[in-house]
Design an enzyme around this catalytic site. Structure first.
Site, PDB file in Angstrom:
ATOM      1  N   TRP A 101     -51.135 -13.430  37.650  1.00 32.19           N
ATOM      2  CA  TRP A 101     -50.697 -14.674  38.287  1.00 32.19           C
ATOM      3  C   TRP A 101     -51.704 -15.790  38.095  1.00 32.19           C
ATOM      4  O   TRP A 101     -51.340 -16.944  37.837  1.00 32.19           O
ATOM      5  CB  TRP A 101     -50.396 -14.452  39.768  1.00 32.19           C
ATOM      6  N   ASP A 171     -53.724 -19.272  45.773  1.00 28.03           N
ATOM      7  CA  ASP A 171     -52.394 -18.652  45.827  1.00 28.03           C
ATOM      8  C   ASP A 171     -52.527 -17.437  46.747  1.00 28.03           C
ATOM      9  O   ASP A 171     -53.230 -16.481  46.425  1.00 28.03           O
ATOM     10  CB  ASP A 171     -52.007 -18.218  44.402  1.00 28.03           C
ATOM     11  N   LYS A 195     -42.994 -12.355  49.653  1.00 30.36           N
ATOM     12  CA  LYS A 195     -43.837 -11.173  49.706  1.00 30.36           C
ATOM     13  C   LYS A 195     -44.045 -10.751  51.160  1.00 30.36           C
ATOM     14  O   LYS A 195     -43.747  -9.632  51.526  1.00 30.36           O
ATOM     15  CB  LYS A 195     -45.195 -11.431  49.033  1.00 30.36           C
TER      16      LYS A 195
HETATM   17  C1  LIG Z   1     -44.978 -12.998  43.224  1.00 31.47           C
HETATM   18  C2  LIG Z   1     -46.160 -13.843  42.986  1.00 31.47           C
HETATM   19  C3  LIG Z   1     -46.082 -15.059  42.287  1.00 31.47           C
HETATM   20  C4  LIG Z   1     -44.791 -15.567  41.671  1.00 31.47           C
HETATM   21  O1  LIG Z   1     -43.920 -15.937  42.652  1.00 31.47           O
HETATM   22  P1  LIG Z   1     -42.506 -16.638  42.321  1.00 31.47           P
HETATM   23  O2  LIG Z   1     -42.092 -17.114  43.664  1.00 31.47           O
HETATM   24  O3  LIG Z   1     -41.636 -15.574  41.753  1.00 31.47           O
HETATM   25  O4  LIG Z   1     -42.751 -17.728  41.359  1.00 31.47           O
HETATM   26  C5  LIG Z   1     -47.221 -15.812  42.156  1.00 31.47           C
HETATM   27  N1  LIG Z   1     -48.384 -15.400  42.681  1.00 31.47           N
HETATM   28  C6  LIG Z   1     -48.503 -14.240  43.340  1.00 31.47           C
HETATM   29  C7  LIG Z   1     -49.821 -13.834  43.901  1.00 31.47           C
HETATM   30  C8  LIG Z   1     -47.397 -13.423  43.512  1.00 31.47           C
HETATM   31  O5  LIG Z   1     -47.528 -12.268  44.184  1.00 31.47           O
END
Ligand SMILES: *Cc1c(COP(=O)(O)O)cnc(C)c1O
Length: 360
Positions: A101, A171, A195
């Site tokens: 990511w 993030d 998540k």
């Molecule tokens: C799942 C995830 C993403 C991507 O998320 P989307 O909403 O599908 O774009 C980005 N960063 C992390 C840490 C993730 O777990």
């Protein structure tokens, strides 16, 4: 009706209480005679939903007044572009690469300026968090970027990097609301909610006000400018209304549990059951350095791909679902987010014990 223990990395398990409440309100939301899915985002009822959700999130995280809370769309992945478009005034940013990511975010940012990868753990398939106590932070960096919890690899920053005064952008998709956080240490905290918080379709961005400006990358669309959404209280256009409503219910659920301190205790207790088992198992082993282990995502392997596949198949038959690891790590991954009950982790460990005995 029978529910499984769902170990999916995302979209993931939600609290049963929240789902039941939403079900009860499905046809008639509190006397409005309609579902939240059917109502105007400008209605009184929805205004109360979004303002209450924001206030509850502010209470939970202790978000100071000089930060805005934005409920956006486009997934966490859209932020990979939105962050550099809005923040790269000098056209320079530093990225710490701890997984797919962060790697994707860095690659996207390269469209808008110079990206310096100032630390990385790619040498060992991201099995650890690099030492970030004395990084070569660029003098003109507009921000330093991290992915705080690495969903795929199962590592987490236990200490934030020393950014040497530069704005920290994180993030937190897979560790959002899993433990207390000092918001003042960040310029931006953001995450997709699917998540640990709610249904896919909502991204929450917590952003310090001085980072919200009109001085953005030339040609940045209106919808990708933070100021647009900050000025309109996340109601510039139709927001992901039903998703925000569910997030609001999850915030109330976390408050009722006792807040983020209690969430952390519960998450530590759950993760310990699994990690303690992995540490003494003759068959299964964890894949990351102990000091960097995530409380949320726990990858593990047997070392034999056929046996891994057999495990995933038999676990599913036993009501333990979505344990297949990410294709880049292989093996298994148990995501044990806030809404995964302690009993679910115990059931997993009991199953692993039995599997180990049968497959020695
Ligand atoms: C799942 C995830 C993403 C991507 O998320 P989307 O909403 O599908 O774009 C980005 N960063 C992390 C840490 C993730 O777990």
């Amino acid at each position: 009706m029978s529910r499984v223990y769902n170990f999916s990395a995302g979209p993931a398990v939600l609290p049963e209480e929240v789902l039941k409440e939403a079900a009860a309100e499905m046809l008639d939301y509190r006397g409005t005679g309609m579902s939240v899915m059917e109502m105007s985002h400008r209605s009184k009822a929805f205004e109360e939903i979004i303002t209450t959700a924001e206030q509850d999130l502010r209470d939970l995280m202790g978000i100071p007044d000089n930060y805005k809370v934005l409920f956006l769309q486009g997934g966490a992945s859209q932020q990979f572009a939105m962050i550099p478009m809005n923040l790269m005034k000098n056209r320079v940013a530093d990225y710490i690469i701890t997984g797919q990511w962060a790697k994707k975010a860095a690659k996207e940012a390269e469209k808008y300026g110079k990206v310096n990868r100032i630390a990385s753990s790619e040498d060992t398939t991201f099995s650890y968090i690099p030492d970030c106590s004395d990084l070569p932070v660029s003098e003109d960096a507009d921000y330093v970027y991290i992915c705080e919890n690495n969903t795929i690899y199962g590592t987490k920053f236990k200490e934030l990097p020393d950014t040497k005064g530069k704005t920290l952008v994180a993030d937190v998709s897979s560790c959002f609301l899993s433990e207390p956080v000092d918001v003042t240490k960040y310029g931006i905290i953001y995450g997709g909610v699917q998540k640990n918080i709610g249904p896919a379709g909502v991204v929450i961005v917590i952003i310090r006000e001085d980072l919200i400006t009109e001085d953005v990358f030339p040609g940045t669309p209106t919808m990708l400018t933070y100021k647009t959404h900050a000025d309109a209280g996340s109601l510039y256009n139709t927001p992901p209304a039903y998703g925000i409503y569910i997030c609001g219910k999850v915030f109330k659920w976390i408050k009722a549990q006792g807040g983020l301190e209690v969430m952390k205790e519960k998450n530590e207790k759950k993760a310990k059951v699994l990690y303690d088992f992995l540490d003494q198992s003759a068959l299964f082993k964890g894949t990351v350095e102990k000091k960097d282990r995530s409380l949320m995502n726990v990858p593990f392997v047997t070392g034999d791909a056929d046996l891994d596949a057999k495990f995933v198949k038999e676990a599913k038959a036993a009501g333990l679902e979505n344990l297949k690891g990410h294709r880049s790590v292989g093996g298994m991954r148990a995501s044990i987010y806030n809404a995964m009950p302690y009993e679910g982790v115990v059931a997993l460990v009991e199953f692993m014990k039995k599997f180990e005995e049968e497959n020695r």
